[in-house]
Design an enzyme around this catalytic site. Sequence first.
Site, PDB file in Angstrom:
ATOM      1  N   ASP A 191      13.208  -1.782   1.490  1.00 55.30           N
ATOM      2  CA  ASP A 191      11.933  -1.110   1.244  1.00 55.30           C
ATOM      3  C   ASP A 191      11.684  -0.970  -0.252  1.00 55.30           C
ATOM      4  O   ASP A 191      12.354  -0.194  -0.932  1.00 55.30           O
ATOM      5  CB  ASP A 191      11.928   0.271   1.906  1.00 55.30           C
ATOM      6  N   ASP A 216       4.321  -4.345  -1.554  1.00 56.26           N
ATOM      7  CA  ASP A 216       5.177  -3.586  -0.641  1.00 56.26           C
ATOM      8  C   ASP A 216       5.863  -4.492   0.371  1.00 56.26           C
ATOM      9  O   ASP A 216       5.204  -5.250   1.090  1.00 56.26           O
ATOM     10  CB  ASP A 216       4.313  -2.552   0.091  1.00 56.26           C
TER      11      ASP A 216
END
Length: 496
Positions: A98, A347
């Site tokens: 992440d 992201d």
Amino acid sequence: MATSHSLLLCFILCFTHIFISTSQTLFLPLIHSLSKTQFTSTHHLLKSTSTRSTTRFHHHHHNKNSHNHRQVSLPLSPGSDYTLSFTINSQPISLYLDTGSDLVWFPCQPFECILCEGKAENASLASTPPPKLSKTATPVSCKSSACSAVHSNLPSSDLCAISNCPLESIEISDCRKHSCPQFYYAYGDGSLIARLYRDSIRLPLSNQTNLIFNNFTFGCAHTTLAEPIGVAGFGRGVLSLPAQLATLSPQLGNQFSYCLVSHSFDTDGVRRLSPLILGRYDHDEKERRVNGVKKPSFVYTSMLDNPRHPYFYCVGLEGISIGRKKIPAPDFLRKVDREGSGGVVVDSGTTFTMLPASLYDFVVAEFENRVGRVNERASVIEENTGLGPCYYFDNNVVNVPRVVLHFVGNGSSVVLPRRNYFYEFLDGGDGKGKKRKVGCLMLMNGGDEAELSGGPGATLGNYQQQGFEVVYDLENRRVGFARRQCASLWEALNQN
């Protein structure tokens, strides 16, 4: 609902006991966590994925007035993100990759996960108990800068007082024996309470040996709400994996990249290895090994600082071209203001790209003008998948305009491959209707500017990043994109 191999596929890195400190590059394999077999239909797959993308994006804008609470947006459930694992104390740990968070944490025994039914249906994960802390793991002191960082930079004197360090010891800064208080993280549809520890981990090097990393800081969670799987945070923060690697070797931690294999939700595609590269490597030398052809160089755009979300990799967007028409982006996508509003987050944990309504509406209008004139709008498909516009094109070969992202900077434009933004599938294979070819735009409406205040104006999702090596150059504060054959790149990187 999921089969034994479907819900969360992750790779396991097996470490030996060899110490080496000369290599400046680590090549790690990533595997996508999604499989079509966990969904009842293509509609179900797309609806689930689009909903997760939307929810994660909007969570970035919640709790606007909550500066004193640590907020991080994690994946809501397994199904559309990339995972990695390593071993600690001879125990495997599976984690989400992440770039939108800045801490490495995982469940530890004894472990309680509240409302976790159905959250980890993969048989291999369900049968693997959370690891136990090793005897060499030590609690982080309340005086540590890491403790302050995980508590939103609360002064160490306050943290030591919470840890019951006597006043006289606080006054003379002698609270090293008192542990950092447990911390709280909140995200999408869950939360956790954890403590910080330090221990040694081993990372695999490209020459089949391993790097011992002493005093690695991580969160150990004994209680979570609706989140049974940990996270390897790669965001911009002192506790992230790259930041900690930089303290061991600046060359190793000041840059990382990944190259996500194009999959279009195909079962074979999602199982192919995608390379995660920590540190710098000779792009030209490695690329000459891929089909004997040197691939394009990187297109770079500068990172923007976000005062409210400092761990985000934010960049500026000048506009989007649909075919020959360039649509300028609203001003708030080009920069980030003092309140943390604006910019685009690159992201790894969001699947589909989210755009503000003002830009999205122009993109859709231009798409409708070019594609909708000759193809029937598939409104029912849009309702069932959460995507749009969608079109039936039956026996026609649909003419889809080219999409180009124009980032801030001279020549910082990225041409997206068609399959990165237009998903084509066969609808109606359930026996209830005629089978028809359908295509959907895979850019999503993130809401109007007022809704997006206090957070990013847009997110570049991992689906649109497929087939690119995306490099995060932390030393030079820039993000780069280069087209690659990612599966071939992984093979080339592992040639000795």
